[in-house]
Design an enzyme around this catalytic site. Structure first.
Site, mmCIF file in Angstrom:
data_model
loop_
_atom_site.group_PDB
_atom_site.id
_atom_site.type_symbol
_atom_site.label_atom_id
_atom_site.label_comp_id
_atom_site.label_asym_id
_atom_site.label_seq_id
_atom_site.Cartn_x
_atom_site.Cartn_y
_atom_site.Cartn_z
ATOM 1 N N SER A 50 -7.281 -35.824 67.737
ATOM 2 C CA SER A 50 -7.230 -36.194 66.228
ATOM 3 C C SER A 50 -8.372 -37.509 66.107
ATOM 4 C CB SER A 50 -5.951 -36.863 65.822
ATOM 5 O OG SER A 50 -5.610 -38.003 66.626
ATOM 6 N N ASP A 82 -8.641 -32.329 65.810
ATOM 7 C CA ASP A 82 -7.254 -32.223 64.839
ATOM 8 C C ASP A 82 -7.426 -32.896 63.593
ATOM 9 O OD1 ASP A 82 -4.544 -31.301 64.301
ATOM 10 O OD2 ASP A 82 -3.715 -32.827 65.338
ATOM 11 N N GLU A 134 -6.882 -26.259 55.996
ATOM 12 C CA GLU A 134 -5.382 -26.288 55.714
ATOM 13 C C GLU A 134 -4.980 -26.365 54.354
ATOM 14 O OE1 GLU A 134 -3.213 -29.894 57.556
ATOM 15 O OE2 GLU A 134 -1.687 -30.063 55.759
ATOM 16 N N GLY A 181 5.796 -35.101 63.933
ATOM 17 C CA GLY A 181 6.750 -36.329 64.248
ATOM 18 C C GLY A 181 7.848 -35.715 64.477
ATOM 19 N N GLY A 209 3.148 -29.403 63.451
ATOM 20 C CA GLY A 209 4.455 -30.267 63.557
ATOM 21 C C GLY A 209 5.603 -29.077 64.211
ATOM 22 N N SER A 211 6.480 -29.571 67.484
ATOM 23 C CA SER A 211 7.450 -30.206 68.236
ATOM 24 C C SER A 211 8.926 -30.170 67.363
ATOM 25 C CB SER A 211 7.286 -31.539 68.428
ATOM 26 O OG SER A 211 6.047 -31.696 69.427
ATOM 27 N N THR A 233 4.005 -34.577 69.360
ATOM 28 C CA THR A 233 5.379 -35.642 69.548
ATOM 29 C C THR A 233 6.224 -35.021 71.041
ATOM 30 O OG1 THR A 233 5.510 -35.753 67.412
ATOM 31 C CG2 THR A 233 7.430 -36.084 68.604
#
Ligand code: 13P
Length: 284
Positions: A50, A82, A134, A181, A209, A211, A233
């Protein structure tokens, strides 16, 4: 083997009906954990950084470490930006040798998101680099990007069709109920929406997302066209959890390697498990 593009690995994933893991890195140990998991699983892999990770470790350091790892690896490795939100940063990554970039214009009005993403696609494709866009807004915190639940919204399938046609992107990140998260409750994915998006756009879909999303839900998402799955995460939790344990059990240890190696090993095991769930093990 050297670095390959996102398009290359995702085309193979599309043909084989599996997804490739995209794991976030911030430092040497994370890169080593990701590469050694990929080699152990004989899996293609996407290492992503990122803007926050690049700020922390330095763009040159991350690029050089991943390139060195990819050259020595027996599996295909993609180096991906990312959530690039800054046009200049995306271009700097292209110049350094990233083989894939994400432009995240999800905070912008649709027409502006299309305009900037299109511009990046033109430049990136001329340089032989893949682009992820996105649409919709994924809730949660991913490094410096924070999106409150109230600001988040799901991807509209009709808009996705327009976005893909007008930008020329290679992969589309969708918002279908996951969040960046740690989850408070169990996440519920909107599979109907995912299916509708899949009917209208034929390119590989990306799940952010991921995780904390149950393995069964991940498998279902793959059956509906998800080909790139982002994990940050869960690796952090494994790494930091083990590091804490090591620090607590060996308070007099002053060799960082002795503390970091078990943490790296814990991260590697989590990554190996994800690769098996994604179906990319044995595909390299
Ligand atoms: P998690 O931190 O929830 O795994 O999400 C990672 C991600 O989507 C990176 O873009």
């Amino acid at each position: 083997m050297g670095l390959v593009t996102l398009t290359e690995v995702l085309q193979r994933a599309e043909a084989g009906g599996y997804a490739v893991g995209a794991f976030n890195c911030h430092n040497l140990e994370f890169i080593q954990a990701i590469i050694s998991a990929a080699e152990a699983e004989k899996a293609p892999v996407i290492i992503q950084a990122s803007q926050g990770a690049l700020q922390y470790a330095g763009l040159g350091y991350i690029t050089s470490m991943v390139k060195a790892a990819a050259e020595a690896a027996a599996v295909p490795v993609v180096l991906h930006l990312d959530h690039g939100t800054d046009f200049q940063q995306v271009i700097r990554c292209l110049r350094q040798g990233f083989t894939s970039v994400m432009f995240d214009g999800s905070r912008l009005p649709l027409s502006e998101n299309i305009e900037i993403t299109r511009k990046i696609v033109d430049i990136a494709h001329a340089a032989g680099v893949s682009v992820e866009g996105e649409l919709g807004r994924i809730a949660g915190t991913e490094d410096h990007i924070q999106v409150a639940a109230s600001e988040s919204f799901y991807t509209d399938p009709g808009e996705a069709q327009r976005f893909v046609a007008e930008t020329g992107i290679d992969a589309l990140a969708v918002a279908v109920g996951t969040a960046h998260g740690v989850y408070r409750g169990e996440p519920h994915l909107d599979f109907k929406r995912l299916q509708k998006i899949r009917e209208l756009v034929s390119l590989p879909l990306v799940l952010h997302g991921s995780s904390g999303v149950p393995d069964e839900a991940i498998r279902k998402a793959i059956s509906l066209g998800v080909r790139k799955i982002n994990i940050d995460t869960d690796i952090r939790l494994a790494f930091v959890g083990k590091l804490r344990e090591e620090l607590a059990s060996r308070p007099h240890e002053i060799d960082p390697r002795k503390l970091l190696a078990p943490a790296r090993e814990a991260a590697r095991e989590v990554i190996r498990h994800k690769m098996r769930v994604f179906g990319c093990s044995g595909r390299a």
